[in-house]
Design an enzyme around this catalytic site. Structure first.
Site, short mmCIF file in Angstrom:
data_model
loop_
_atom_site.label_atom_id
_atom_site.label_comp_id
_atom_site.label_asym_id
_atom_site.label_seq_id
_atom_site.Cartn_x
_atom_site.Cartn_y
_atom_site.Cartn_z
N ASP A 12 114.60 128.03 92.01
CA ASP A 12 113.98 126.88 91.34
C ASP A 12 113.99 125.70 92.31
O ASP A 12 115.05 125.29 92.80
CB ASP A 12 114.77 126.53 90.07
CG ASP A 12 113.98 125.64 89.11
OD1 ASP A 12 112.95 125.09 89.54
OD2 ASP A 12 114.39 125.51 87.95
N ASP A 106 107.03 125.96 90.46
CA ASP A 106 108.27 125.69 91.19
C ASP A 106 109.39 126.68 90.88
O ASP A 106 110.56 126.41 91.14
CB ASP A 106 108.75 124.26 90.91
CG ASP A 106 108.99 124.01 89.42
OD1 ASP A 106 108.70 124.90 88.61
OD2 ASP A 106 109.46 122.90 89.09
N GLU A 107 109.04 127.84 90.35
CA GLU A 107 110.06 128.77 89.85
C GLU A 107 109.68 130.21 90.18
O GLU A 107 108.55 130.61 89.93
CB GLU A 107 110.20 128.57 88.34
CG GLU A 107 111.37 129.25 87.70
CD GLU A 107 111.42 128.95 86.21
OE1 GLU A 107 112.44 129.30 85.60
OE2 GLU A 107 110.46 128.38 85.65
#
Length: 382
Positions: A12, A106-107
């Site tokens: 993350d 973003d993960e």
């Protein structure tokens, strides 16, 4: 036959939008920075850790955030830059990982199951994290565990900019002392019910049988029991094979307000269509996902002619929403997903055609890229 040990890494990017803004302007380092809409109705899309000390969090109304921290620096955000950095991270992971899923901008999840016969999964993941940070300058945290969910919770515990390995067999020990709010999906609706039952930590869940929890919470109760035992797992969607663009939102309070849901649907469809155009892609399939208050989840999709246009996607999304909505059933989550994606080289290149619609969207996106993703929105989404 011996089953290989399952290893899932969850990466993350810490406070991603803000981290990108800090790279663009290092003077923002350690400052209370808010990314999002600055209007009366604007919301915080992301905030720095310095801003979080004032009680600010994402999805908070910008007006309230500025009351908590009047000297905060508000930035409109640049989805073009965020997409560019996200794609750099994706490329690094795709090159290194045997199988991975890009869960959001973003993960990421990486499946290292069975790879422990070739290398140490923890050291491999540490090395990959260092490689990402060196190449992009972005802070990134990871959790490594035997399931996706535990890896995600471990990442949250490792933040900011750290990592945590939950060793196989230690899942219950890791989860037991954590507050129940650490479980994704336990929010304002479920939390008071659990607290009234005397459940404050994850280990407290195990005082009850799955059947008792189901009586109180529906299907979500059985899922909670499975989570507390460390056995709950979800398959990894291999991004080497599948490609989609999606967004979803869990509401602060469950709602039956159709106007509100339609407003959110338009906002979300605009968002994924914008990201689609930024990546130079077209979609041939749109899906809508709804999760109700009892955690029953349903979805419906439609095949459409290849497009990147909001005005062609929104009516289909609205039609799917109408087909899915159950009268008087409160909704807790809404999602939009675009799939069956194609590069524009495979179809007539609308980006280069001299036609009104293509030029209109180029102009709209140019404004968003310059003044922020939230600078232009359709009237019905405000």
């Amino acid at each position: 036959m011996h089953q290989p040990q399952r290893y899932i890494a969850h990466f993350d990017l810490d406070s991603f939008f803000v981290s990108v803004e800090v790279i663009k302007n290092p003077a923002l380092q350690h400052r209370p920075v808010l990314v999002g809409g600055s209007s009366e109705r604007g919301v915080v899309a992301a905030c720095s850790y310095a801003a979080r000390k004032f009680g600010i969090h994402s999805a908070m109304p910008m007006k309230r955030a500025l009351q908590l921290c009047p000297h905060a620096i508000v930035l409109p955000g640049s989805y073009k830059d965020y997409t560019r950095f996200s794609n750099r991270v994706t490329d690094i992971i795709a090159h290194a990982a045997p199988a991975f899923q890009k869960a959001s901008i973003d993960e990421f999840y990486i499946d290292l199951t069975g790879m422990d016969v070739f290398f140490n999964p923890l050291q491999w993941t540490i090395d990959l994290r260092q490689q990402i940070m060196a190449a992009t300058g972005l802070p990134i945290s990871f959790g490594l565990a035997s399931t996706k969910l535990i890896a995600k919770i471990a990442t949250d515990e490792a933040k900011p900019n750290g990592y945590l390995f939950v060793q196989p067999g230690k899942e219950i020990d890791f989860l037991a002392p954590l507050p129940i709010q650490k479980i994704p999906g336990v929010g304002k609706h479920t939390l008071p019910v659990l607290q009234q039952m005397g459940i404050h930590t994850i280990q407290d869940i195990l005082q009850f049988t799955p059947q008792h929890l189901e009586q109180k919470l529906g299907k979500w109760g059985q899922t909670l029991h499975s989570i507390a035992t460390g056995s709950y797992d979800m398959p990894l969607e291999n991004s080497h094979e599948t490609k989609s663009i999606s967004t979803e939102q869990t509401f602060a309070a469950n709602t039956t307000e159709r106007v509100f849901l339609e407003q959110k649907l338009v906002q979300m469809t605009e968002k994924v269509a914008y990201e689609l155009r930024q990546e130079g892609l077209f979609t041939a399939c749109i899906a809508i996902k709804i999760r109700y208050a009892d955690f029953t989840t349903t979805s419906k999709q439609a095949t459409i002619p290849l497009t990147f246009c909001d005005d062609e996607l929104i009516p289909v999304a609205q039609q799917l929403l109408q087909q899915l909505l159950k009268p008087h059933q409160p909704v807790r989550l809404l999602g939009v997903r675009l799939s069956a994606l194609s590069k524009h080289g495979q179809v007539p290149d609308l980006f280069n055609q001299i036609n009104t619609k293509a030029n209109l969207y180029k102009a709209i996106d140019a404004v968003k890229n310059k003044y922020g993703t939230f600078a232009l929105q359709k009237g019905r989404s405000v």
